[in-house]
Design an enzyme around this catalytic site. Structure first.
Site, PDB file in Angstrom:
ATOM      1  N   HIS A 250     -17.594 -64.877 -50.423  1.00 15.50           N
ATOM      2  CA  HIS A 250     -18.159 -64.521 -49.109  1.00 15.50           C
ATOM      3  C   HIS A 250     -18.197 -63.006 -48.843  1.00 15.50           C
ATOM      4  CE1 HIS A 250     -17.625 -68.759 -47.904  1.00 15.50           C
ATOM      5  NE2 HIS A 250     -16.418 -68.683 -48.396  1.00 15.50           N
TER       6      HIS A 250
HETATM    7  C1  BDR Z   1     -14.309 -66.267 -44.583  1.00 11.49           C
HETATM    8  O1  BDR Z   1     -13.043 -66.862 -44.304  1.00 11.49           O
HETATM    9  C2  BDR Z   1     -12.074 -66.391 -45.184  1.00 11.49           C
HETATM   10  O2  BDR Z   1     -11.333 -67.447 -45.694  1.00 11.49           O
HETATM   11  C3  BDR Z   1     -12.780 -65.594 -46.260  1.00 11.49           C
HETATM   12  O3  BDR Z   1     -12.007 -64.475 -46.639  1.00 11.49           O
HETATM   13  C4  BDR Z   1     -14.063 -65.165 -45.590  1.00 11.49           C
HETATM   14  O4  BDR Z   1     -13.927 -63.942 -44.901  1.00 11.49           O
HETATM   15  C5  BDR Z   1     -15.268 -67.355 -45.060  1.00 11.49           C
HETATM   16  O5  BDR Z   1     -15.421 -68.320 -44.081  1.00 11.49           O
END
Ligand code: BDR
Ligand code: CA
Length: 313
Positions: free
Chosen positions: A243
């Site tokens: 992400h």
């Molecule tokens: C986001 O949530 C976190 O677990 C990850 O680092 C990312 O920023 C994805 O939904």
């Protein structure tokens, strides 16, 4: 091209770590003024420590790291050890950091940095819940017009939710903070799940990280191996989504991403859909356009960029 000055606001998290490494590997495009930690994937005591571990992994002990808010504005902290492990950076064995944590609070650093630089020259890159950024905006409303851009990972529209059926983790953890940021008037670019779910670390792509045969390449491959277990099972996909590096990749190569400039608002009251980002993708309202909401990614281009840049560290 002069490098963009940025503050990375983060809750590392393996994917946050990769986003930070990508920024630190790209000095022509990005100058990291500081890293501000926030509670999110794991509590603040771990996220600030993890941010320093990542700087040391990149041999960048000169980057100032600040601890910020340890809880959302109005709610109890929700964490994600089920994805990221007990430490938040489970996977590789990384030594405790030796570099110090700065004395100043992250929120003060954000406010002071925006005031000290000419207006429109500092970009904020939030990779976790928006608590630090919203607190800074509440405490110092004069900073909003000084922000060059906020490029953040959070939210979802077509992909809906990953922590609840309706909400993405970063926005869900602190929806009131997200609401403040979305209404701040700053220029905003959002990397929602709609785009980050296209940044899948397939075995082939993870092998490419491992094949760098450097401490950074090995660590990234091991981090990805770890959090992939959870996501592969959940989505039935070939790999896990990376992400947060979408944020720093966008600063380097924006043409990898496509989106729409639209109205995006966040649900802060409904129990069922708390933290949902309601994106007017089809332009069916006349609500003001407040964000560029990304929807598509050149995934091969993204992983080529990432692997090439990580090879430099
Ligand atoms: C986001 O949530 C976190 O677990 C990850 O680092 C990312 O920023 C994805 O939904
Ligand atoms: Ca994150």
């Amino acid at each position: 091209m002069t490098a963009r000055k940025i503050i990375i606001d983060t809750d590392p998290g393996q994917d946050d770590a990769v986003a930070i490494l990508l920024a630190l590997a790209s000095p022509e495009e990005i100058e990291v003024l500081g890293i501000t930690a926030v509670a999110g994937n794991v509590p603040l005591a771990l996220t600030q420590k993890n941010a320093r571990i990542v700087c040391e992994l990149a041999n960048r002990t000169d980057i100032p790291v600040f601890a910020g808010c340890d809880a959302p504005l109005k709610r109890k902290l929700v964490t994600a050890e089920h994805v990221h492990g007990k430490t938040g950076l489970d996977g590789p064995t990384l030594a405790d950091p030796k570099m110090p944590l700065q004395d100043a609070h992250a929120v003060d650093f954000i406010i002071e940095t925006l005031r000290a630089h000419p207006a429109g020259t500092v970009t904020l890159c939030p990779l976790g819940p928006l608590t630090n950024i919203a607190t800074a905006l509440q405490r110092a409303p004069d900073i909003a017009p000084r922000i060059a851009e906020i490029v953040l990972m959070g939210g979802a529209y077509f992909e809906v939710g990953n922590i609840t059926p309706a909400a993405e983790f970063n926005i869900y953890v602190d929806p009131e903070a997200a609401d403040i940021v979305l209404k701040s008037g700053a220029k905003i670019t959002i990397m929602p799940l709609d785009v980050t779910h296209k940044a899948l670390v397939t075995p082939h792509r993870n092998d490419a990280f491992r094949a760098l045969s450097t401490p950074v390449g090995e660590a990234v491959a091991l981090m990805t191996d770890f959090f992939e277990r959870f996501d592969k099972e959940k989505y039935g996909s070939e790999g896990a989504p990376l992400h947060d590096p979408c944020v720093t990749a966008h600063l380097i190569q924006p043409d990898l991403f496509h989106g729409r400039h639209i109205n995006v608002e966040v649900e802060t009251t409904s129990e069922l859909t708390l933290g949902m980002t309601v994106a007017d993708w089809w332009g069916v309202t006349d609500r003001p356009r407040n964000a560029t909401f990304m929807g598509d990614l050149d995934a091969d281009g993204f992983f080529t960029l990432l692997t090439e840049r990580l090879a430099r560290l």
